[in-house]
Design an enzyme around this catalytic site. Structure first.
Site, PDB file in Angstrom:
ATOM      1  N   PRO A  22       0.988  -1.211   0.062  1.00 27.38           N
ATOM      2  CA  PRO A  22      -0.270  -0.110  -0.032  1.00 27.38           C
ATOM      3  C   PRO A  22       0.790   1.238  -0.150  1.00 27.38           C
ATOM      4  O   PRO A  22       0.220   2.374  -0.288  1.00 27.38           O
ATOM      5  CB  PRO A  22      -0.705  -0.037   1.372  1.00 27.38           C
ATOM      6  CG  PRO A  22      -0.163  -1.114   2.006  1.00 27.38           C
ATOM      7  CD  PRO A  22       0.645  -2.124   1.012  1.00 27.38           C
ATOM      8  N   GLU A  30       3.159  -7.441   8.470  1.00 26.84           N
ATOM      9  CA  GLU A  30       3.583  -5.927   8.210  1.00 26.84           C
ATOM     10  C   GLU A  30       4.370  -5.648   7.006  1.00 26.84           C
ATOM     11  O   GLU A  30       5.008  -4.231   6.827  1.00 26.84           O
ATOM     12  CB  GLU A  30       4.071  -5.197   9.387  1.00 26.84           C
ATOM     13  CG  GLU A  30       3.401  -5.392  10.811  1.00 26.84           C
ATOM     14  CD  GLU A  30       2.103  -4.587  10.593  1.00 26.84           C
ATOM     15  OE1 GLU A  30       1.803  -3.786   9.970  1.00 26.84           O
ATOM     16  OE2 GLU A  30       0.982  -4.974  11.035  1.00 26.84           O
ATOM     17  N   ARG A  64      -4.168  -9.577 -19.963  1.00 23.90           N
ATOM     18  CA  ARG A  64      -5.116  -9.153 -21.130  1.00 23.90           C
ATOM     19  C   ARG A  64      -4.409  -8.318 -22.354  1.00 23.90           C
ATOM     20  O   ARG A  64      -5.091  -8.100 -23.339  1.00 23.90           O
ATOM     21  CB  ARG A  64      -6.267  -8.977 -20.440  1.00 23.90           C
ATOM     22  CG  ARG A  64      -6.328  -7.462 -19.863  1.00 23.90           C
ATOM     23  CD  ARG A  64      -7.742  -7.226 -19.305  1.00 23.90           C
ATOM     24  NE  ARG A  64      -8.855  -7.154 -20.363  1.00 23.90           N
ATOM     25  CZ  ARG A  64      -9.138  -5.950 -20.731  1.00 23.90           C
ATOM     26  NH1 ARG A  64      -8.365  -4.736 -20.620  1.00 23.90           N
ATOM     27  NH2 ARG A  64     -10.149  -5.793 -21.493  1.00 23.90           N
ATOM     28  N   ASP A  67     -11.436   0.683 -23.811  1.00 21.04           N
ATOM     29  CA  ASP A  67     -11.660   0.398 -22.730  1.00 21.04           C
ATOM     30  C   ASP A  67     -11.415   1.809 -21.759  1.00 21.04           C
ATOM     31  O   ASP A  67     -10.578   2.593 -22.099  1.00 21.04           O
ATOM     32  CB  ASP A  67     -10.516  -0.569 -22.045  1.00 21.04           C
ATOM     33  CG  ASP A  67     -10.841  -1.875 -22.136  1.00 21.04           C
ATOM     34  OD1 ASP A  67     -11.993  -2.332 -22.292  1.00 21.04           O
ATOM     35  OD2 ASP A  67      -9.896  -2.760 -22.219  1.00 21.04           O
TER      36      ASP A  67
END
Ligand code: SAM
Length: 242
Positions: free
Chosen positions: A95, A122, A167, A182
């Site tokens: 993150p 962590e 993809r 897209d």
């Protein structure tokens, strides 16, 4: 394209054997290898974590098993024998990384070899990224986040990144042109979301398909789609229009 994934939960990556990516793996367009990090430990309990230096809650993944796993995957080849085309890029989902976007997926789809390191607890001891960032037989380290929230582990983030990149690999999608329209696609759609889409029947529960889509007039249909993309982007993601 080769993709290696290191995790303490190899079963978590099972969805990569299904659907679009699964077919690409079967067709050998993608060479997928999933590794159990615990296979690179030497104690009876196959320990992969330890308490954090400096104190605090939670556990940190130890560097030793990661080093062994990643060296095993890459093989300790002499740099002089390396032409640069076969160096793996280490991808560390976190993150606290830079944001993974469609542009990153596009870049990844052109990489010959990606190695994903799925953290837990962590996270992974910071010296692992530091070490592989400096290794000439690796093609650098990408610390990437899939969004502003915290997951329990890197496996789901890896599934997201692998599917988004796979993809875009030539030959993986049946219709290569479908990715051009897209949301976020490079070019006209880069900062736009795709508008609504419809299929048969022309009326469903009193709701009719917009007339223009039945007109057969390609120019008007293309203009309508461009307009709808702008309307939807302004509504759902106004930040993209700045
Ligand atoms: N303490 C870390 C922090 O606050 O940055 C969070 C660790 S998280 C509980 C455990 C693992 O989940 C991370 O090492 C990473 O592999 C994965 N992870 C969690 N959220 C993620 C995200 N938004 N993007 C990518 N990976 C994520």
């Amino acid at each position: 394209m080769r993709i290696d994934i290191v995790t303490i939960f190899p079963e978590y990556l099972a969805p990569l054997r299904l659907s679009l990516v699964g077919r690409a793996v079967d067709a050998r367009t993608i060479d997928l290898r999933v590794h159990d990090l615990r296979a690179f430990t030497h104690d009876r309990h196959h320990t992969v974590d330890d308490t954090p230096y400096g104190g605090g809650p939670g556990m940190v993944m130890s560097p030793a098993a990661w080093g062994e796993a990643l060296d095993h995957i890459c093989g300790r080849r002499g740099v002089e024998a390396d032409d640069g085309a076969h160096r793996p890029t280490l991808v560390v989902p976190t993150p606290s990384g830079r944001r993974f976007t469609q542009a990153t997926a596009q870049e990844f789809s052109r990489e010959p070899w990606l190695v994903f390191a799925c953290g837990r607890y962590e996270g992974i001891d910071a010296r692992v990224t530091q070490h592989y960032a400096g290794r000439p037989d690796w093609n650098g380290v990408r610390e990437l986040s899939i969004g502003d929230y915290v997951l329990a582990g890197g496996e789901v983030a890896t599934l997201v990144m692998v599917e988004a990149a796979a993809r875009l690999v030539p030959g993986v999608l049946g219709n290569e042109t479908s990715v051009l329209d897209d949301s976020f696609a490079a070019g006209e759609m880069e900062n736009l979301l795709e508008g609504p889409v419809f299929t048969k029947p022309p009326v469903w529960r009193d709701l009719a398909v917009p007339e223009v889509l039945l007109s057969g007039h390609h120019g008007r249909i293309a203009q309508w789609r461009r307009d709808q993309a702008r309307v939807r982007t302004a509504d759902h993601r106004p930040d993209l229009l700045h």
